[in-house]
Design a protein around this motif. Structure first.
Motif, PDB file in Angstrom:
ATOM      1  N   ARG A  18       2.798 -11.586   3.101  1.00 10.35           N
ATOM      2  CA  ARG A  18       2.055 -10.330   3.179  1.00 10.35           C
ATOM      3  C   ARG A  18       2.635  -9.485   4.304  1.00 10.35           C
ATOM      4  NH1 ARG A  18      -3.837 -10.946   5.720  1.00 10.35           N
ATOM      5  NH2 ARG A  18      -3.550  -8.705   5.740  1.00 10.35           N
ATOM      6  N   SER A  19       2.311  -8.191   4.313  1.00 14.38           N
ATOM      7  CA  SER A  19       2.811  -7.328   5.379  1.00 14.38           C
ATOM      8  C   SER A  19       1.990  -7.567   6.643  1.00 14.38           C
ATOM      9  CB  SER A  19       2.683  -5.860   4.963  1.00 14.38           C
ATOM     10  OG  SER A  19       2.783  -5.042   6.102  1.00 14.38           O
ATOM     11  N   PRO A  20       2.633  -8.041   7.720  1.00 12.91           N
ATOM     12  CA  PRO A  20       1.871  -8.271   8.958  1.00 12.91           C
ATOM     13  C   PRO A  20       1.317  -6.965   9.534  1.00 12.91           C
ATOM     14  CG  PRO A  20       4.203  -8.601   9.335  1.00 12.91           C
ATOM     15  CD  PRO A  20       4.035  -8.402   7.868  1.00 12.91           C
ATOM     16  N   PHE A  21       1.903  -5.837   9.151  1.00 15.80           N
ATOM     17  CA  PHE A  21       1.396  -4.546   9.622  1.00 15.80           C
ATOM     18  C   PHE A  21       0.319  -4.006   8.696  1.00 15.80           C
ATOM     19  CE2 PHE A  21       5.905  -4.606  10.995  1.00 15.80           C
ATOM     20  CZ  PHE A  21       5.673  -4.702  12.351  1.00 15.80           C
ATOM     21  N   ASN A  22       0.083  -4.710   7.590  1.00 12.86           N
ATOM     22  CA  ASN A  22      -0.859  -4.269   6.571  1.00 12.86           C
ATOM     23  C   ASN A  22      -0.562  -2.839   6.118  1.00 12.86           C
ATOM     24  OD1 ASN A  22      -2.969  -4.943   4.849  1.00 12.86           O
ATOM     25  ND2 ASN A  22      -4.441  -3.817   6.102  1.00 12.86           N
ATOM     26  N   LEU A  23       0.732  -2.544   5.966  1.00 17.95           N
ATOM     27  CA  LEU A  23       1.144  -1.205   5.542  1.00 17.95           C
ATOM     28  C   LEU A  23       2.000  -1.326   4.301  1.00 17.95           C
ATOM     29  CD1 LEU A  23       2.344   0.683   8.738  1.00 17.95           C
ATOM     30  CD2 LEU A  23       0.374   1.232   7.341  1.00 17.95           C
ATOM     31  N   GLU A  24       1.924  -0.299   3.481  1.00 15.96           N
ATOM     32  CA  GLU A  24       2.809  -0.248   2.334  1.00 15.96           C
ATOM     33  C   GLU A  24       4.240  -0.039   2.851  1.00 15.96           C
ATOM     34  OE1 GLU A  24       4.978   1.871  -0.754  1.00 15.96           O
ATOM     35  OE2 GLU A  24       3.645   3.148   0.410  1.00 15.96           O
ATOM     36  N   TYR A  25       5.214  -0.628   2.153  1.00 14.44           N
ATOM     37  CA  TYR A  25       6.609  -0.617   2.609  1.00 14.44           C
ATOM     38  C   TYR A  25       7.096   0.786   2.982  1.00 14.44           C
ATOM     39  CZ  TYR A  25      11.661  -0.763   2.091  1.00 14.44           C
ATOM     40  OH  TYR A  25      13.000  -0.589   2.272  1.00 14.44           O
ATOM     41  N   LYS A  27       5.485   3.419   3.799  1.00 15.30           N
ATOM     42  CA  LYS A  27       4.813   4.002   4.958  1.00 15.30           C
ATOM     43  C   LYS A  27       5.359   3.401   6.249  1.00 15.30           C
ATOM     44  CE  LYS A  27       0.079   4.751   5.594  1.00 15.30           C
ATOM     45  NZ  LYS A  27      -1.262   4.528   5.067  1.00 15.30           N
ATOM     46  N   LEU A  28       5.610   2.092   6.218  1.00 13.30           N
ATOM     47  CA  LEU A  28       6.201   1.435   7.385  1.00 13.30           C
ATOM     48  C   LEU A  28       7.573   2.033   7.690  1.00 13.30           C
ATOM     49  CD1 LEU A  28       6.071  -0.844   9.485  1.00 13.30           C
ATOM     50  CD2 LEU A  28       7.103  -2.343   7.789  1.00 13.30           C
ATOM     51  N   TRP A  31       7.254   5.373   9.339  1.00 12.84           N
ATOM     52  CA  TRP A  31       6.973   5.247  10.777  1.00 12.84           C
ATOM     53  C   TRP A  31       8.258   4.969  11.551  1.00 12.84           C
ATOM     54  CZ3 TRP A  31       3.353   6.974  13.670  1.00 12.84           C
ATOM     55  CH2 TRP A  31       2.053   7.100  13.187  1.00 12.84           C
TER      56      TRP A  31
END
Lengths: 257, 110
Positions: A18-25, A27-28, A31
């Motif tokens: 899972r994304s440890p940032f809890n962000l969609e790819y 969007k990450l 950033w």
């Protein structure tokens, strides 16, 4: 919609899967791009700061009453122009010009001393277009296609208004005789940095307007409605807010300080 | 609906009914801070104190833009640190460059 997906998420944040940032790819990645873009603008700000501090400081000319009629010729006494052929008298230091004397114009009010009024208007336009952008993102969370489109129109209009203002500001500065090798207001570096910093920012605004138009046409086509989420609106939203954020610092460092 | 879940490795934020109120509040804060900037520009004589005030106001504005508009307040700590820590180094570099500029000033004009 996401209940099924949520139940599949591993509970451990950094355990993988899972994304440890809890962000969609995407969007990450946006950033990370914005961070790298912040480095670029910081490079310009660092160059600006050190160049400016290597010249004698501008004096404050607040004694000229706000709105009073003043011609360019009368302002010349406050500047130490650096144009080839116009040598400075011995002992005179080419001090950095005071922004309130360089940027004191307003459309249709020629010859009046209105420092910072126009650039404040530009700042408010950009802040407001940031608000309409975030309202579009908020409508996207509710899958409200019509409202997203409405606020995207306002955002595009704000971007175009800002760019038009900047074109006018540049025209004023250029017709006053400033370019990359002459500057009637002081050190040439002042004009160079003005054109490079505001030009680079303006180019970002232009790219943002183009991206917003592309995304709006997709919103109207119903691409995101079919997809079930408006993540793309959020991604261009992040970019647009970043452009606003950079302007906050351009405004602070170029016009206020 | 299964096709709509492109990235099952994260959870989407639920729509926040308070979001609009928060957005307009932030707009008025940013508007107010810009007006305060202008007031300080005309009523405080130029100098280091005023510059420091402008920079602090800029950082406060940045907090509201990044926090509310870019939704950073609601993200995970990991992404906050990833974005904010490098910016602290940038500020340190800007401060260093100002000293460098001041040295050049002394070299040229003193």
């Amino acid at each position: 919609m996401s209940h099924e997906a949520e139940s599949k998420l591993p509970t451990k944040l950094w355990g993988g899967g899972r994304s440890p940032f809890n962000l969609e790819y995407g969007k990450l990645m946006m950033w990370i791009f914005l961070l790298s873009d912040a480095f670029t603008f910081s490079g310009l700000l660092i160059a600006y700061g050190s160049t400016r501090y290597s010249f004698p400081a501008a004096e404050n000319h607040a004694s000229i009453p706000f709105g009073s009629h003043i011609e360019m010729e009368e302002l010349h006494q406050y500047f130490t122009p650096s144009t080839p052929g116009a040598e400075l008298a011995p002992g005179v230091q080419p001090h950095w010009p005071s922004p309130e004397l360089v940027f004191n114009h307003f459309p249709f009010l020629h010859g009046h001393h209105l420092p910072l009024l126009f650039v404040s208007l530009m700042t408010f336009i950009l802040i407001f277009s940031s608000v309409t952008m975030v309202l579009a993102v908020e409508a996207g969370h509710r899958n409200d296609r019509k409202t997203v489109a409405k606020f995207m129109y306002w955002t595009i209009a704000g971007g175009i208004a800002f760019l038009s203002c900047q074109a006018w500001e540049w025209t004023q500065f250029i017709t006053a005789g400033a370019n990359l090798k002459d500057n009637p207001f002081g050190p040439v570096a002042f004009a160079d940095l003005f054109f490079i910093v505001t030009g680079f920012h303006g180019f970002h605004v232009l790219s943002g307007v183009v991206l917003n138009i592309v995304i709006t046409s997709n919103v109207l086509k119903g691409t995101y409605e079919k997809r079930g989420h408006y993540d793309m609106v959020e991604k261009v939203g992040l970019y647009w807010h970043f452009v606003d954020l950079v302007w906050v610092f351009v405004f602070t460092f170029y016009y206020l300080i | 609906m299964s096709s709509s879940v492109d990235f099952p490795e994260f959870e989407r934020h639920a729509p926040d009914p308070e979001a609009k109120k928060d957005i307009w509040k932030t707009f008025w804060i940013l508007f107010g801070l810009t007006v305060v900037d202008l007031a300080f520009y005309f009523y405080i004589p130029s100098g280091m104190t005023r510059n420091v005030i402008f920079i602090l106001l800029g950082i406060i504005k940045a907090y509201f833009i990044v926090g509310t508009f870019m939704h950073m307040k609601h993200e995970k700590t990991a992404i906050m640190l990833m974005i904010i820590v490098p910016v602290i180094f940038i500020m340190a570099l800007i401060t260093t460059a100002l000293y460098e500029g001041y040295y050049l000033f002394n070299l040229h004009w003193k």
